[in-house]
Scaffold this active site. Structure first.
Site, short mmCIF file in Angstrom:
data_model
loop_
_atom_site.label_atom_id
_atom_site.label_comp_id
_atom_site.label_asym_id
_atom_site.label_seq_id
_atom_site.Cartn_x
_atom_site.Cartn_y
_atom_site.Cartn_z
N LYS A 177 0.87 -1.18 0.00
CA LYS A 177 0.00 0.00 0.00
C LYS A 177 0.91 1.23 0.00
CE LYS A 177 -3.88 2.02 2.63
NZ LYS A 177 -4.75 1.89 3.81
N SER B 77 -9.83 1.88 2.80
CA SER B 77 -8.95 2.66 1.95
C SER B 77 -7.90 1.86 1.19
CB SER B 77 -8.23 3.70 2.81
OG SER B 77 -7.37 3.06 3.73
N SER C 127 -10.16 -0.69 6.85
CA SER C 127 -9.52 -0.55 5.53
C SER C 127 -8.80 -1.77 4.99
CB SER C 127 -8.55 0.61 5.55
OG SER C 127 -9.26 1.80 5.42
N1 GLN Z 1 -13.47 4.04 6.26
C1 GLN Z 1 -12.85 4.41 7.48
C2 GLN Z 1 -12.43 5.86 7.42
O1 GLN Z 1 -12.67 6.45 6.45
C3 GLN Z 1 -11.67 3.52 7.75
C4 GLN Z 1 -10.49 3.85 6.94
C5 GLN Z 1 -9.31 3.05 7.35
O2 GLN Z 1 -9.42 2.01 7.98
N2 GLN Z 1 -8.14 3.57 7.02
O3 GLN Z 1 -11.87 6.38 8.32
#
Ligand code: GLN
Length: 483
Positions: free
Chosen positions: A75, A150, A174
């Site tokens: 990532k 994400s 995410s």
């Molecule tokens: N969807 C969640 C957020 O927007 C989690 C994102 C994540 O785990 N990085 O914060």
């Protein structure tokens, strides 16, 4: 080659059926063929072939482990001296890290070959990988749908067989949510299991890195190599790392599986529920004891999370000031203008929204009303889990209320977007591990189940997941057109 498991790939390399260079070129070619999915921000073909040559030498000289010569994708949140680390943001579009993240370093030592850096929501803020400066990532099961976020690019890289393994990070879902949307396995470890050193910070008390793979066994190999104490991250725990791949063959007989009422309420898609019921029936057949449980504070998780995560991100992102890191606006009139325009020009809309809400929640007069309150709720959620784990080994439920949604469907409605994390977020607030495993396909889109465990019980989660994957073939399904 792309259908082989990590263990089969390692055997093929050890028996000289193919070299790491051949393997690497094979996956690089697949990455090129599927560029329309926009899964990668940076492709690292040249470096990858160089690393693969070194891996082949190590294999020839007998100095190799289970991941030596295996390609993977990182990532683009992990700092790497080789190439850029953008975190999906214009702010870091030109950023080359002066050091490697611990995760990157550990996997390099294990002999992994880095194919590239994957696309993601800007600064890991999002649930759809639509918030990237580099454009949205597409789901290989249906390219009109989001892959989740994400860590969407990493999930797509594995699902579309562009990489056998990928790293991700999970602050509120995410890893698990994109794993579910893409039909692969993804694990969020216990907070402190994996070092966060060199991982661009979003919400430091929640962020945790973890593996993506086609199966639980593949994830076990990657988790093994990522985990362990690191004195450069003060929240990293000095706990022994079990040899995860060896822990997966145990029987599930007598294990107690808790089914939380709150994860099966109205918001759940009836089709997703059907797949969950089948998985529960399977567990029962394996000799598990099924118990209904309560996690009464579940409905408070989203508001508490979005206060805490935004508060932490407003503080973490203050370092991007146009002076020390990344983007700087042209011809600033004075210092204030430099800060103001650099940040206005380089952060995307969602990141700005969160910095503003977070700053508001932390300001004098509101701190007690929002931030302190959210921390109190966090404690209650943790206690719900502690209580549940006195009686159960596992908590099982859906990873998401519904399968992947369409690109554009929720972008203009942040609250609906935030609600898609309803089942994953409490786990981060409590700091415990959870895994998402494919357990069905509805209208051509994968469905994921989430299995939650107590602190440092990743081995137990992978054991359950592996047993399920021995009995079912959902995890072997490949998106049509990507075979
Ligand atoms: N969807 C969640 C957020 O927007 C989690 C994102 C994540 O785990 N990085 O914060």
């Amino acid at each position: 080659m792309e259908e082989l498991s990590v263990r089969q790939l390692a055997q093929g390399l050890a028996h000289r059926q193919f070299s790491s260079v051949e393997l690497t070129r094979h996956f690089l070619a697949r990455m090129q063929a599927h560029r329309h999915l926009n899964a990668f921000i940076t492709e690292m073909g040249e470096q990858a072939v160089r690393q693969a040559r070194l891996a082949d030498q190590r294999i020839r000289s007998g100095d190799h482990g289970p991941l030596t010569g295996i390609p993977l994708a990182h990532k683009d949140i992990f700092c790497m001296q080789d190439g850029k680390t953008t975190c999906g943001s214009k702010m870091l579009d030109n950023f080359i890290a002066p050091y490697d993240a611990t995760v990157v370093q550990k996997l390099e030592q294990a002999g992994c070959v880095v194919l590239g850096k994957t696309n993601m929501d800007e600064f890991a803020m999002g649930s759809s990988s639509e918030n990237s400066f580099y454009g949205p990532v597409r789901n290989p099961w249906n390219s009109d749908c989001v892959p989740g976020g994400s860590s969407g690019g990493s999930a797509v890289a594995v699902a579309a067989r562009m990489a056998p393994l990928a790293t991700g990070t999970d602050t509120g879902g995410s890893i698990r949510q994109p794993a579910a949307f893409c039909g692969i396995t993804g694990l969020k470890p216990t907070y402190g299991r994996v070092s966060r050193y060199g991982m661009v910070a979003y919400a430091s008390s929640l962020d945790q890195a973890g593996p993506f793979g086609k199966s639980a066994l593949d994830c076990a190999y990657l988790l093994q190599a990522m985990s362990g104490f690191d004195d450069r991250d003060s929240t990293c725990m000095d706990e022994p790392v079990p040899v995860y791949p060896r822990k997966l063959d145990r029987s599930l007989r007598g294990k107690v599986v808790g089914i939380p009422d709150e994860y099966f309420s109205e918001g759940l898609d009836p089709e997703v529920r059907v797949f969950m019921e089948r998985a529960i029936a399977w567990a029962e057949k394996e000799g598990c004891i099924i118990e209904n449980i309560r996690l009464p504070n579940t409905d408070l998780a989203i508001p508490a999370y979005y206060v805490i995560a935004m508060a932490e991100c407003s503080s973490n992102l203050s370092r991007y000031d146009g002076v020390r890191f990344g983007y700087r606006c042209r011809e600033p009139k004075n210092l204030h203008d430099l800060y103001h325009r650099s940040r206005s020009e380089a952060f995307g809309a969602e990141v700005k929204r969160r910095i503003m809400i977070g700053t508001y929640a932390l300001s004098t007069g509101y701190y007690d009303a929002y931030y302190r309150k959210a921390q109190q709720i966090r404690r209650l959620i943790s206690e719900d889990f502690n209580k549940a784990f006195q009686d159960v080994d596992y908590i099982l439920g859906p990873t998401t209320p519904e399968p992947a949604f369409r690109i554009g469907e929720k972008v203009d409605d942040p609250v609906t977007m935030y609600l898609s994390d309803i089942y994953t977020i409490s786990v981060n607030l409590a700091g415990i591990p959870a895994v998402s495993i494919p357990c069905g396909i509805h209208k051509g889109l994968p469905v994921g189940m989430q299995l939650i465990g107590n602190h440092f019980e990743e081995d137990k989660l992978l054991n359950f997941a592996h047993q399920y994957q021995q009995a079912t073939d959902w995890h072997t399904r490949c998106p049509p057109g990507f075979e």
